[in-house]
Design a protein around this motif. Structure first.
Motif, short mmCIF file in Angstrom:
data_model
loop_
_atom_site.label_atom_id
_atom_site.label_comp_id
_atom_site.label_asym_id
_atom_site.label_seq_id
_atom_site.Cartn_x
_atom_site.Cartn_y
_atom_site.Cartn_z
N GLY A 118 -11.61 -2.78 -1.24
CA GLY A 118 -10.83 -3.24 -2.40
C GLY A 118 -9.47 -3.75 -1.98
O GLY A 118 -9.00 -4.79 -2.44
N HIS A 119 -8.84 -3.02 -1.06
CA HIS A 119 -7.53 -3.47 -0.57
C HIS A 119 -7.65 -4.81 0.15
O HIS A 119 -6.72 -5.62 0.13
CB HIS A 119 -6.93 -2.46 0.41
N THR A 156 -2.93 -4.89 -9.67
CA THR A 156 -4.20 -4.85 -10.38
C THR A 156 -3.98 -4.53 -11.87
O THR A 156 -2.92 -4.08 -12.28
CB THR A 156 -5.17 -3.87 -9.69
N PRO A 180 0.81 -1.22 0.00
CA PRO A 180 0.00 0.00 0.00
C PRO A 180 0.84 1.27 0.00
O PRO A 180 1.94 1.30 0.57
CB PRO A 180 -0.77 -0.10 1.31
N GLU A 181 0.30 2.28 -0.63
CA GLU A 181 0.89 3.61 -0.50
C GLU A 181 0.24 4.22 0.74
O GLU A 181 -0.98 4.25 0.84
CB GLU A 181 0.56 4.44 -1.74
N ARG A 237 -9.30 -5.37 -10.34
CA ARG A 237 -9.74 -4.62 -9.20
C ARG A 237 -11.14 -5.04 -8.78
O ARG A 237 -11.95 -5.38 -9.64
CB ARG A 237 -9.85 -3.14 -9.61
N ARG A 238 -11.40 -4.98 -7.51
CA ARG A 238 -12.72 -5.28 -7.01
C ARG A 238 -13.32 -4.00 -6.45
O ARG A 238 -12.73 -3.37 -5.59
CB ARG A 238 -12.62 -6.30 -5.86
N ASN A 239 -14.47 -3.66 -6.99
CA ASN A 239 -15.14 -2.48 -6.46
C ASN A 239 -16.56 -2.86 -6.11
O ASN A 239 -17.10 -3.80 -6.67
CB ASN A 239 -15.13 -1.37 -7.52
N LYS A 250 -8.91 6.06 -2.64
CA LYS A 250 -8.48 6.81 -1.46
C LYS A 250 -8.64 8.31 -1.66
O LYS A 250 -8.97 9.04 -0.73
CB LYS A 250 -7.01 6.47 -1.15
N HIS A 260 -9.31 0.29 2.12
CA HIS A 260 -10.74 0.07 1.89
C HIS A 260 -10.99 -1.39 1.49
O HIS A 260 -10.06 -2.19 1.41
CB HIS A 260 -11.29 1.07 0.87
P1 ATP Z 1 -6.61 3.83 -4.55
O1 ATP Z 1 -6.97 4.09 -5.97
O2 ATP Z 1 -7.76 3.55 -3.67
O3 ATP Z 1 -5.68 4.85 -3.98
P2 ATP Z 1 -4.34 2.25 -4.99
O4 ATP Z 1 -4.25 1.09 -5.91
O5 ATP Z 1 -3.67 3.49 -5.40
O6 ATP Z 1 -5.83 2.46 -4.61
P3 ATP Z 1 -2.42 1.27 -3.17
O7 ATP Z 1 -2.15 1.70 -1.80
O8 ATP Z 1 -1.42 1.57 -4.21
O9 ATP Z 1 -3.81 1.88 -3.56
O10 ATP Z 1 -2.83 -0.27 -3.21
C1 ATP Z 1 -2.17 -1.30 -2.53
C2 ATP Z 1 -2.51 -2.59 -3.20
O11 ATP Z 1 -3.92 -2.82 -3.16
C3 ATP Z 1 -2.12 -2.58 -4.67
O12 ATP Z 1 -1.50 -3.79 -4.99
C4 ATP Z 1 -3.42 -2.40 -5.37
O13 ATP Z 1 -3.36 -2.95 -6.65
C5 ATP Z 1 -4.40 -3.10 -4.45
N1 ATP Z 1 -5.74 -2.54 -4.60
C6 ATP Z 1 -6.12 -1.26 -4.46
N2 ATP Z 1 -7.43 -1.10 -4.73
C7 ATP Z 1 -7.90 -2.33 -5.05
C8 ATP Z 1 -9.18 -2.84 -5.44
N3 ATP Z 1 -10.24 -2.04 -5.55
N4 ATP Z 1 -9.30 -4.16 -5.68
C9 ATP Z 1 -8.23 -4.97 -5.55
N5 ATP Z 1 -7.01 -4.56 -5.21
C10 ATP Z 1 -6.83 -3.26 -4.96
#
Ligand code: ATP
Ligand code: MG
Length: 557
Positions: free
Chosen positions: A46-47, A233, A37-38, A262-264, A272, A44
């Motif tokens: 999705g994570h 993703t 994660p960043e 991605r799962r939404n 985020k 959320h």
């Molecule tokens: P956001 O768009 O909410 O900021 P992000 O992908 O930028 O999401 P990261 O912190 O970079 O957020 O994500 C950490 C990990 O979680 C990554 O490997 C990302 O691909 C995965 N991830 C984020 N959102 C989802 C999602 N909706 N479904 C599945 N995996 C996700």
């Protein structure tokens, strides 16, 4: 959670297939995955998919998972987010092997950049971002070489070191990979590796004023940690070519990237950036507002880790993006809470019932804490002459097949007695003041010898011992299925009725409620104590309603 036998029967997802193949053909003896994660917001739902996937794989196969904070963007990252992410992953039930930060690798990444410069594979570009955009070309037209593309290795080295030493302003120069400005993959057209940013970093402070771009940090961090399967993703599919190119040219451990969809979920947003707006603009009370699709929001709402894991398991892993119905998430939590929640009675809109032939005092009845769990034991419920029932459990002129209370009709009070409505007492204006009933002493639940069969069972509380509580009833945060910015602002679709605060009259056992205790308020839904509750004021969050709860309780009697 689906039980083990269930899991065995399920076919492998495409990542499990790849991994089994790798383990069987000896490519790897064990695997390493990471959740990256960043730290620029709270996690959320999705994570949660990504967490369950990455950690789940190394629970199933030999190996381990790292938690790696992708903290290469100093401006948006904060320690608060780091802490919340760790809490959330642990709460979901997973433990990482190593806690790592991309910023741990800033020195190594800098060395890697010098290595590329020395190999003639990177150069310092003085073009502005506008100039670079103009030279980038389009998917159908090649780009143009930057005038700085052919600088000597010495000049590139000198300029890059000076970039690092803080001699230049933000944006004055960048370090770019020297690949191919005519490449069909736009990301391969001399991508930026480093940019100048004089900004304070949450971990490295002011040591650095150049920061690596995502593409020059992610794969390299994977490689340093010897991650075997780097799962991300689908939007990163076009990045894979660059991921592989950099690892090959740097001659470092060959991690490989795999992508899943991605799962939404509908009726909410899982970004985020958007969630941050909801927090900052006070549409919600914080990242853990129970209406938020964040892990901390779901937790405060009363979701269990088991139910979220089950949800992620059921939606599975796919290659095509899809929207998941929030109803499935609600189904999963209902299913789990049905097994574990303590049953309690709370009357929301009370009407007083006086049991005119009851003269007992201090009678205490017993009721099972959870009929689904034989070990959950019993609780005590005081019974008395004056009780409350729900206003809408009484009808003066009921239709046919109305099994609740009505003049001359009988119902069972849950875990107590059968009562019969004898008289309705009204005020001058015609409104009902109270209902007078009689009870059958021999109909006591558990030792019922009355021989009377009634169809309706009502929840109730003793008027004298009822606790007044606050209940927060949540509805969907958005009133449309797909809130987007396409026609205006996604916040225009917020459901103004997403929170309703109501009063309830609770049986006294609820005075002992602790945070994270889960309750089923009979015939109403599932609830948990909110962190805003005090000794003086109990506050409950409604996690989810009961599906067709009334019909269900009627059957049980
Ligand atoms: P956001 O768009 O909410 O900021 P992000 O992908 O930028 O999401 P990261 O912190 O970079 O957020 O994500 C950490 C990990 O979680 C990554 O490997 C990302 O691909 C995965 N991830 C984020 N959102 C989802 C999602 N909706 N479904 C599945 N995996 C996700
Ligand atoms: Mg991101």
């Amino acid at each position: 959670m689906a039980d083990a036998t269930n899991k065995e029967e399920k076919s492998l997802n495409f990542l499990e297939e790849i991994i089994e193949e790798h383990l069987n053909n000896g490519t790897y003896k064990s695997i390493v995955t990471r959740f990256p994660p960043e730290p620029n917001g709270y996690l959320h739902i999705g994570h949660a998919s990504s967490i369950c996937l990455n950690f789940g794989l190394t629970q199933k196969y030999p190996g381990y998972t790292n938690l790696r904070f992708d903290d290469t963007n100093p401006v948006t990252e904060e320690t608060e987010y780091v802490e919340s992410i760790k809490d959330d992953v642990r709460w979901l039930g997973f433990e990482w092997k190593y806690e790592r930060y991309a910023s741990d690798y800033f020195d190594t990444l800098y060395e890697y950049a010098l290595k590329l410069i020395d190999k003639g594979l990177a150069y310092v570009d003085d073009s502005t971002s506008e100039e670079m955009a103009a030279m980038k070309g389009t998917p159908t037209e090649p780009g143009k070489d930057s005038p700085y593309r052919n600088r000597s290795v010495e000049e590139n080295r000198d300029l890059f070191v000076r970039m690092k030493n803080g001699e230049f302003q933000d944006g004055a120069r960048t370090l770019r990979a020297k690949i191919d400005m005519a490449h069909i993959n736009m990301l391969m057209r001399d991508p930026i590796l480093y940019r100048i940013k004089h900004a304070h970093h949450h971990r490295t402070g002011d040591i650095w004023c150049i920061y690596p771009m995502y593409d020059f940090a992610h794969g390299q961090s994977d490689s340093i940690e010897e991650v075997t399967h780097s799962i991300c993703t689908m939007e990163f599919v076009p990045h894979r070519e660059l991921y592989d190119w950099l690892i090959e040219k740097l001659e470092i451990y060959p991690s490989h990237q795999y992508e899943f969809a991605r799962r939404n979920i509908n009726y909410t947003v899982t970004s985020k950036r958007k969630l941050l707006q909801l927090v900052n603009e006070n549409y919600v009370t914080g990242w853990d507002d129970p209406r938020m699709p964040t892990i901390s929001g779901l937790r405060r709402r009363g979701y269990t880790p088991e139910s979220i894991r089950e949800f992620c398991d059921r939606i599975g892993v796919a290659k095509r993006d899809n929207m998941v119905d929030v109803g499935l998430l609600e189904f999963c939590v209902r299913e789990h809470l049905n097994k574990i929640a303590l049953r309690r009675m709370v009357v929301f809109d009370p009407i007083k019932v006086v049991i005119t032939n009851y003269n007992g005092s201090g009678e205490v009845l017993q009721s099972e804490n959870n009929p689904e769990d034989a070990n959950a034991g019993l609780r005590e419920i005081p019974f008395s002459r004056e009780i409350y029932i729900e206003r809408d459990d009484f009808m003066e002129n009921p239709p046919k097949k109305y099994f609740r209370l009505a003049p001359g009709q009988m119902v069972r009070l849950k875990s107590a007695y059968i009562i019969k409505c004898e008289q309705v007492i009204k005020a001058a204006d015609g409104s009902i003041v109270e209902i007078h009933c009689t009870y059958m002493p021999e109909s006591k639940s558990g030792s019922d010898t009355s021989g009377i069969n009634v169809k309706g069972t009502l929840h109730w509380v003793s008027a004298a011992s009822a606790l007044e509580v606050e209940v927060r009833e949540y509805d969907r945060l958005f009133r449309v299925e797909y809130p987007t910015d396409e026609e205006g602002d996604f916040k225009d679709y917020i459901n103004p009725g997403s929170l309703k605060v109501v009063k309830g009259y609770a049986e006294p056992a609820l005075a002992a409620a602790k945070p994270e205790d889960r309750f089923q308020f009979l015939r109403k839904g599932y609830y948990c104590l909110d962190k805003d509750a005090t000794d003086e004021k109990l506050i409950f969050n409604r996690t989810v309603t009961l599906k067709d709860g009334w019909a269900k309780e009627v059957k049980k009697g």
